[in-house]
Design an enzyme around this catalytic site. Structure first.
Site, short mmCIF file in Angstrom:
data_model
loop_
_atom_site.label_atom_id
_atom_site.label_comp_id
_atom_site.label_asym_id
_atom_site.label_seq_id
_atom_site.Cartn_x
_atom_site.Cartn_y
_atom_site.Cartn_z
N GLU A 64 59.32 87.44 43.92
CA GLU A 64 60.79 87.41 43.93
C GLU A 64 61.25 87.09 42.51
O GLU A 64 60.68 86.24 41.84
CB GLU A 64 61.28 86.34 44.90
CG GLU A 64 62.78 86.07 44.87
CD GLU A 64 63.18 84.94 45.82
OE1 GLU A 64 62.48 84.72 46.83
OE2 GLU A 64 64.20 84.27 45.54
N GLU B 239 71.81 82.94 40.15
CA GLU B 239 71.72 82.03 41.28
C GLU B 239 72.21 80.64 40.88
O GLU B 239 71.96 80.17 39.77
CB GLU B 239 70.29 81.92 41.80
CG GLU B 239 70.19 81.13 43.10
CD GLU B 239 68.78 81.09 43.67
OE1 GLU B 239 68.66 80.96 44.90
OE2 GLU B 239 67.82 81.17 42.87
#
Length: 314
Positions: free
Chosen positions: A133, A138
């Protein structure tokens, strides 16, 4: 023999020189996102106080809409929720295509802000965490700066010292060993995330993935140093001209070929959950996260992405 060796050396030099040049393969803007991405009406894997809806519901409730070069995805901001009912309606999109070696350039005007928000722009393999990932954008609860992170299976770590302008938050990418924290890098500028990002008019995020490294760059909207090929969404880009990335993840202690597979691109907004909920009070947010989400719909008026475009290069 000398001539063949000279030719081989020249070929290697040319290949190296051209190695950072990529041609545009996909361009997503406005309604194009609805054709190239799918709404995932699934239970939130991060246990947030959200209810991810399908495309028909998202369009009917204006949680997803396009107008010109504005593509909006957002959380519901009008409904008071029952504590015993489903979470606040929100959106999670997944690209229909998968990518390995590529460059992704995001032109984002606005990202979700507010207590309880946990927006993310990221890429992930079907077999998590074994296919890896890469988190590009974020953060939680308006806490700056942005953090870019790799999440992997065991046997992947980053060197403590490496050429990047950001600050490492951890160098072990193994989710099992880090309670899913992975190996993150914090951007050097506060306007890379949240209200400060939005006040500046957003900016550009770029991520380059190869079998040898992952690099992430950020330029704020009025940054004079933004490369012209990034700013204009050019048909080709040369990442060698983009300067030092703020996040650099080399493969010297991580075999990328075995830790990263084909990735889908994800854009989502969850609320509370494993990260935002866990640090809700520590980040200065009031009361209980789930109760806050249930009872304060107007708190999510600015909980939306406004994406101008996404360009993919390969």
């Amino acid at each position: 023999m000398f001539a063949s060796r000279t030719f081989l050396s020249l070929a290697c030099f040319v290949a190296s020189a051209l190695g950072a040049t990529y041609q545009q393969t996909d361009s997503h803007q406005g309604t194009g996102f609805l054709k190239s991405f799918s709404h995932q009406a699934i239970a939130d894997p991060t246990h947030g106080r959200v209810n991810y809806v399908d495309q028909a519901t998202a369009l009917a409730q204006n949680l997803t809409y396009a107008s010109g070069d504005h593509f909006i995805i957002r959380a519901d901001h009008t409904t008071v929720l029952s504590a015993s009912g489903p979470g606040r309606n929100s959106v999670r999109l997944q690209s229909n295509k998968q990518y390995t070696t590529h460059v992704a350039v995001w032109n984002i005007r606005h990202m979700p802000q507010g207590c309880a928000t946990w927006p993310a722009v990221w890429e992930v393999g079907a077999n998590w965490p074994n296919q890896g990932e890469v988190d590009i954008v974020e953060g939680v609860n308006d806490q700056t700066p942005n953090q870019s992170t790799l999440h992997t299976s065991s046997g992947c770590s980053m060197p403590a010292s490496r050429p990047q302008t950001g600050t490492s938050a951890g160098n072990n990418c193994d989710v099992a060993a880090t309670n899913n924290a992975g190996c993150g890098v914090k951007a050097p500028s506060s306007n890379s995330y949240g209200p400060a990002f939005n006040s500046a008019g957003g900016g550009w995020y770029a991520m380059e993935r190869t079998s040898s490294f992952v690099k992430v760059w950020f330029w704020s909207r009025n940054d004079a140093s933004v490369p012209s090929d990034v700013k204009n969404g050019a048909t080709s880009v040369n990442t060698d001209n983009w300067g030092t990335p703020y996040a650099y993840f080399p493969s010297q202690s991580c075999d990328f070929n075995s830790h990263f597979g084909p990735h889908n691109i994800i854009i989502n907004l969850t609320l509370c959950g494993d990260w935002a909920g866990a640090v809700f009070n520590a980040n200065g947010c009031p009361g209980d996260c789930a109760t806050y989400v249930n009872q304060n719909p107007s708190a999510f008026t600015n909980a939306y992405f406004d994406i101008q475009w996404l360009k993919i290069y390969g």
